[in-house]
Design a protein around this motif. Sequence first.
Motif, PDB file in Angstrom:
ATOM      1  N   UNK A  48     -23.678  -2.675 -12.823  1.00  0.00           N
ATOM      2  CA  UNK A  48     -22.889  -2.987 -14.167  1.00  0.00           C
ATOM      3  C   UNK A  48     -21.715  -3.587 -13.859  1.00  0.00           C
ATOM      4  N   UNK A  49     -20.950  -3.307 -12.940  1.00  0.00           N
ATOM      5  CA  UNK A  49     -19.695  -4.079 -12.534  1.00  0.00           C
ATOM      6  C   UNK A  49     -19.773  -5.416 -12.459  1.00  0.00           C
ATOM      7  N   UNK A  50     -21.010  -5.602 -11.441  1.00  0.00           N
ATOM      8  CA  UNK A  50     -21.202  -7.159 -11.272  1.00  0.00           C
ATOM      9  C   UNK A  50     -21.721  -7.948 -12.359  1.00  0.00           C
ATOM     10  N   UNK A  51     -22.267  -7.229 -13.502  1.00  0.00           N
ATOM     11  CA  UNK A  51     -22.631  -8.055 -14.441  1.00  0.00           C
ATOM     12  C   UNK A  51     -21.444  -8.212 -15.596  1.00  0.00           C
ATOM     13  N   UNK A  52     -20.437  -7.685 -15.174  1.00  0.00           N
ATOM     14  CA  UNK A  52     -19.073  -7.854 -15.787  1.00  0.00           C
ATOM     15  C   UNK A  52     -18.259  -8.930 -14.999  1.00  0.00           C
ATOM     16  N   UNK A  53     -18.334  -8.673 -13.727  1.00  0.00           N
ATOM     17  CA  UNK A  53     -17.463  -9.941 -13.076  1.00  0.00           C
ATOM     18  C   UNK A  53     -18.085 -11.324 -13.142  1.00  0.00           C
ATOM     19  N   UNK A  54     -19.447 -11.378 -12.829  1.00  0.00           N
ATOM     20  CA  UNK A  54     -20.103 -12.798 -12.858  1.00  0.00           C
ATOM     21  C   UNK A  54     -19.587 -13.202 -14.117  1.00  0.00           C
ATOM     22  N   UNK A  55     -20.091 -12.960 -15.428  1.00  0.00           N
ATOM     23  CA  UNK A  55     -19.851 -13.723 -16.376  1.00  0.00           C
ATOM     24  C   UNK A  55     -18.294 -13.909 -16.655  1.00  0.00           C
ATOM     25  N   UNK A  56     -17.585 -12.989 -16.392  1.00  0.00           N
ATOM     26  CA  UNK A  56     -16.161 -13.193 -16.536  1.00  0.00           C
ATOM     27  C   UNK A  56     -15.784 -14.355 -15.673  1.00  0.00           C
ATOM     28  N   UNK A  57     -16.190 -14.511 -14.528  1.00  0.00           N
ATOM     29  CA  UNK A  57     -15.824 -15.678 -13.619  1.00  0.00           C
ATOM     30  C   UNK A  57     -16.420 -16.750 -14.229  1.00  0.00           C
ATOM     31  N   UNK A  58     -17.591 -16.739 -14.732  1.00  0.00           N
ATOM     32  CA  UNK A  58     -18.123 -17.917 -15.514  1.00  0.00           C
ATOM     33  C   UNK A  58     -17.462 -18.228 -16.877  1.00  0.00           C
ATOM     34  N   UNK A  59     -16.990 -17.375 -17.597  1.00  0.00           N
ATOM     35  CA  UNK A  59     -16.278 -17.680 -18.734  1.00  0.00           C
ATOM     36  C   UNK A  59     -15.146 -18.409 -18.530  1.00  0.00           C
ATOM     37  N   UNK A  60     -14.223 -17.738 -17.426  1.00  0.00           N
ATOM     38  CA  UNK A  60     -12.898 -18.736 -16.918  1.00  0.00           C
ATOM     39  C   UNK A  60     -13.318 -19.701 -16.480  1.00  0.00           C
ATOM     40  N   UNK A  61     -14.340 -20.047 -15.636  1.00  0.00           N
ATOM     41  CA  UNK A  61     -14.496 -21.062 -14.959  1.00  0.00           C
ATOM     42  C   UNK A  61     -15.167 -22.337 -16.127  1.00  0.00           C
ATOM     43  N   UNK A  62     -15.821 -21.734 -17.139  1.00  0.00           N
ATOM     44  CA  UNK A  62     -16.718 -22.452 -18.033  1.00  0.00           C
ATOM     45  C   UNK A  62     -16.177 -23.901 -18.395  1.00  0.00           C
ATOM     46  N   UNK A  63     -14.749 -23.909 -18.720  1.00  0.00           N
ATOM     47  CA  UNK A  63     -14.409 -25.326 -19.077  1.00  0.00           C
ATOM     48  C   UNK A  63     -14.080 -26.169 -17.996  1.00  0.00           C
ATOM     49  N   UNK A  64     -13.953 -25.857 -16.621  1.00  0.00           N
ATOM     50  CA  UNK A  64     -13.487 -26.725 -15.491  1.00  0.00           C
ATOM     51  C   UNK A  64     -14.923 -26.961 -14.815  1.00  0.00           C
ATOM     52  N   UNK A  65     -16.188 -26.418 -14.798  1.00  0.00           N
ATOM     53  CA  UNK A  65     -17.307 -26.507 -14.030  1.00  0.00           C
ATOM     54  C   UNK A  65     -18.115 -27.264 -14.765  1.00  0.00           C
ATOM     55  N   UNK A  66     -19.075 -28.156 -14.293  1.00  0.00           N
ATOM     56  CA  UNK A  66     -20.188 -28.704 -14.802  1.00  0.00           C
ATOM     57  C   UNK A  66     -21.276 -27.929 -14.925  1.00  0.00           C
ATOM     58  N   UNK A  67     -22.291 -28.307 -15.877  1.00  0.00           N
ATOM     59  CA  UNK A  67     -23.626 -27.728 -15.919  1.00  0.00           C
ATOM     60  C   UNK A  67     -24.402 -27.615 -14.844  1.00  0.00           C
ATOM     61  N   UNK A  68     -24.146 -28.425 -13.656  1.00  0.00           N
ATOM     62  CA  UNK A  68     -25.041 -28.467 -12.596  1.00  0.00           C
ATOM     63  C   UNK A  68     -24.958 -27.133 -11.589  1.00  0.00           C
ATOM     64  N   UNK A  69     -23.834 -26.519 -11.735  1.00  0.00           N
ATOM     65  CA  UNK A  69     -23.746 -25.194 -11.105  1.00  0.00           C
ATOM     66  C   UNK A  69     -24.667 -24.330 -11.379  1.00  0.00           C
ATOM     67  N   UNK A  70     -25.053 -24.117 -12.901  1.00  0.00           N
ATOM     68  CA  UNK A  70     -26.156 -23.181 -13.216  1.00  0.00           C
ATOM     69  C   UNK A  70     -27.411 -23.238 -12.630  1.00  0.00           C
TER      70      UNK A  70
END
Length: 184
Positions: A48-70
Amino acid sequence: MTTHALGEIVSLLFMAIALGMDAFSVSLGMGMQHIRLKRIAFIGIIIGLFHVMMPFFGIVLGQAISGKIGDLTSLVGGLLLVGIGTQMLLSAFNHESRQVIQTTGIGLFIFALGVSIDSFSVGLSLGLSGAKTALVLLLFGAASMVLTWMGMILGRKVHRLLGVYSEILGGSILCAFGLFIIFG
């Protein structure tokens, strides 16, 4: 509460359940190992904590990282699950080999990372769409934790029914789900 806000909550809830289903599937396979209920509760909290941290990092970096990382995160997550499943299959046929991936220590974190890495990609796209971060994180964490508990408890019951074949079934489930993530 407006209709728009309710619609957003419902759509995020469905997304959280969909992301938590991989934790359910993998936990079903892992639950077939002999794991105590106290450990199952702890594993669910960590996932559960990892499912909180991972999207948080994704949301924070969403503006800076391209779609290729997905695409890369899905590949890594799938490969981790295939690796864990293959190890379970090999240990089922070789009773002398010890388990490489444990549900303790670093093995637990590899396991949690494997089932939550796809939520990083979703976090990237949600960061670009401007979703409510606190709501996303709460729903993602709660859904994956509950689904992990459900999968592990169900896997534990299946283990009692299937005995020695449960490890083969569990490894097969992990491999199949990993391949589905990679190629699906």
